[in-house]
Design an enzyme around this catalytic site. Structure first.
Site, PDB file in Angstrom:
ATOM      1  N   GLU A 179      44.006  45.949  18.545  1.00 35.57           N
ATOM      2  CA  GLU A 179      43.145  44.797  18.251  1.00 35.57           C
ATOM      3  C   GLU A 179      43.639  43.540  18.946  1.00 35.57           C
ATOM      4  O   GLU A 179      42.917  42.550  19.038  1.00 35.57           O
ATOM      5  CB  GLU A 179      43.124  44.551  16.735  1.00 35.57           C
ATOM      6  CG  GLU A 179      42.362  45.599  15.956  1.00 35.57           C
ATOM      7  CD  GLU A 179      40.981  45.837  16.538  1.00 35.57           C
ATOM      8  OE1 GLU A 179      40.727  46.975  16.964  1.00 35.57           O
ATOM      9  OE2 GLU A 179      40.183  44.881  16.588  1.00 35.57           O
ATOM     10  N   ASP A 217      36.399  40.559  55.695  1.00 35.44           N
ATOM     11  CA  ASP A 217      35.744  40.935  54.443  1.00 35.44           C
ATOM     12  C   ASP A 217      34.858  39.758  54.047  1.00 35.44           C
ATOM     13  O   ASP A 217      35.351  38.676  53.734  1.00 35.44           O
ATOM     14  CB  ASP A 217      36.830  41.191  53.377  1.00 35.44           C
ATOM     15  CG  ASP A 217      36.246  41.903  52.172  1.00 35.44           C
ATOM     16  OD1 ASP A 217      36.843  42.870  51.729  1.00 35.44           O
ATOM     17  OD2 ASP A 217      35.171  41.464  51.716  1.00 35.44           O
ATOM     18  N   PRO A 267      39.896  38.993  27.564  1.00 34.04           N
ATOM     19  CA  PRO A 267      38.539  38.478  27.743  1.00 34.04           C
ATOM     20  C   PRO A 267      38.436  36.975  27.550  1.00 34.04           C
ATOM     21  O   PRO A 267      37.485  36.347  28.003  1.00 34.04           O
ATOM     22  CB  PRO A 267      37.732  39.220  26.665  1.00 34.04           C
ATOM     23  CG  PRO A 267      38.560  40.399  26.286  1.00 34.04           C
ATOM     24  CD  PRO A 267      39.977  39.987  26.478  1.00 34.04           C
ATOM     25  N   ARG A 293      45.465  43.271  48.632  1.00 29.86           N
ATOM     26  CA  ARG A 293      44.718  43.315  49.894  1.00 29.86           C
ATOM     27  C   ARG A 293      44.975  42.087  50.756  1.00 29.86           C
ATOM     28  O   ARG A 293      44.763  42.105  51.958  1.00 29.86           O
ATOM     29  CB  ARG A 293      43.214  43.412  49.606  1.00 29.86           C
ATOM     30  CG  ARG A 293      42.782  44.766  49.067  1.00 29.86           C
ATOM     31  CD  ARG A 293      41.355  44.707  48.548  1.00 29.86           C
ATOM     32  NE  ARG A 293      40.399  44.288  49.557  1.00 29.86           N
ATOM     33  CZ  ARG A 293      39.891  45.116  50.476  1.00 29.86           C
ATOM     34  NH1 ARG A 293      40.262  46.366  50.512  1.00 29.86           N
ATOM     35  NH2 ARG A 293      39.024  44.676  51.361  1.00 29.86           N
TER      36      ARG A 293
END
Ligand SMILES: NC[C@H]1CCC[C@@H](CNc2ccc(C(N)=O)cn2)C1
Length: 245
Positions: free
Chosen positions: A115, A168, A88, A153
């Site tokens: 953790e 796309d 994160p 992709r």
């Protein structure tokens, strides 16, 4: 494109990545997927890969050696490539990151659990962090699979006729246009006439206009970043006149 994934749950990766276009790309050898389980590199007969945190506190921390030995085993085969830690606290994944990763011939993805990972492993072996968004999930595996899917992709041949990747809309920096398929009328609702007109140029123009209008309405920040040429601006003005916004 070769992906090496360092993970305690190799089967999780292999099973999910085996579906759809990505699964077929792996079968066809367009994409290579290799997993490395730190538990196979544990220094004791119990397969220990984690231990209690110095300084106390809840939970466990992943130990340096099993991870480092797994990463170095990966580095020892095939050509060099960046080690990316899904976390994160990395920069949030966007099309730019996906595009530059797709230019690499190999990427090693490090998936954490518990953790966290002993900071010294990150200092020793991690080249970059990447985040898929500002939230925490229980392991780096799902973020790693999001990254691999988005990157794969862009590998030539993976999406069949390559232009479908370029088509796309997000590849254009825009949101997607609406899609329709049979039956032509369902629940009293029809299909925009242009789509059954057979006029491919008109269809392409309508789709671009829809993508521009929807992007302006839902993600104006994307539009600011992308900028519009004259034709696009005219299409957007017409869309907004028609939709009163
Ligand atoms: N202390 C939390 C942290 C410890 C080490 C393992 C990670 C795995 N979870 C993740 C990983 C990445 C993301 C993301 N946003 O890309 C979210 N969640 C969680």
């Amino acid at each position: 494109m070769r992906f090496d994934v360092v993970t305690l749950f190799p089967e999780m990766i292999r099973s999910v990545m085996g579906y759809g276009v990505i699964g077929r790309a792996i079968e066809r050898g367009l994409v290579e997927l290799v997993t490395w389980n730190p538990r196979d590199y544990s220094r004791d007969r119990h397969g220990t890969v984690d231990d209690r945190p110095y300084g106390g506190g809840p939970g466990m921390v992943m130990k340096v050696e099993p991870l480092r030995d797994a990463i170095q085993a990966a580095r020892a085969v095939s050509e060099p490539g960046p080690v990316i830690y899904l976390s994160p606290d990395g920069p949030t994944l966007d099309g730019g990151h996906v595009g530059s990763l797709a230019e690499q011939s190999r990427v090693i993805l490090l998936c954490g659990r518990y953790e966290g990972i002993d900071e010294r492993l990150i200092e020793l072996e991690v080249d970059a962090r990447l985040s898929i968004g500002d939230y925490v999930v229980s392991g780096g595996e799902l973020p790693a699979m999001v990254v691999m899917d988005a990157v794969a992709r862009l590998v030539p041949g993976v999406l069949g006729h390559a232009e479908s990747a370029a088509q796309d809309a997000f590849a254009e920096g825009l949101l997607d246009w609406p899609h329709y398929t049979r039956p032509e009328t369902v629940a009293g609702r029809g299909v925009p006439a242009v789509l059954t007109s057979g006029d491919h140029q008109a269809v392409a123009r309508w789709r671009l206009q829809q993508a521009l209008g929807r992007t302006q309405a839902r993600r104006p920040d994307l539009l600011d970043r992308r900028g519009l040429d004259e034709q696009e601006q005219a299409l957007l003005d017409a869309y907004r006149a028609e939709h009163g916004n």
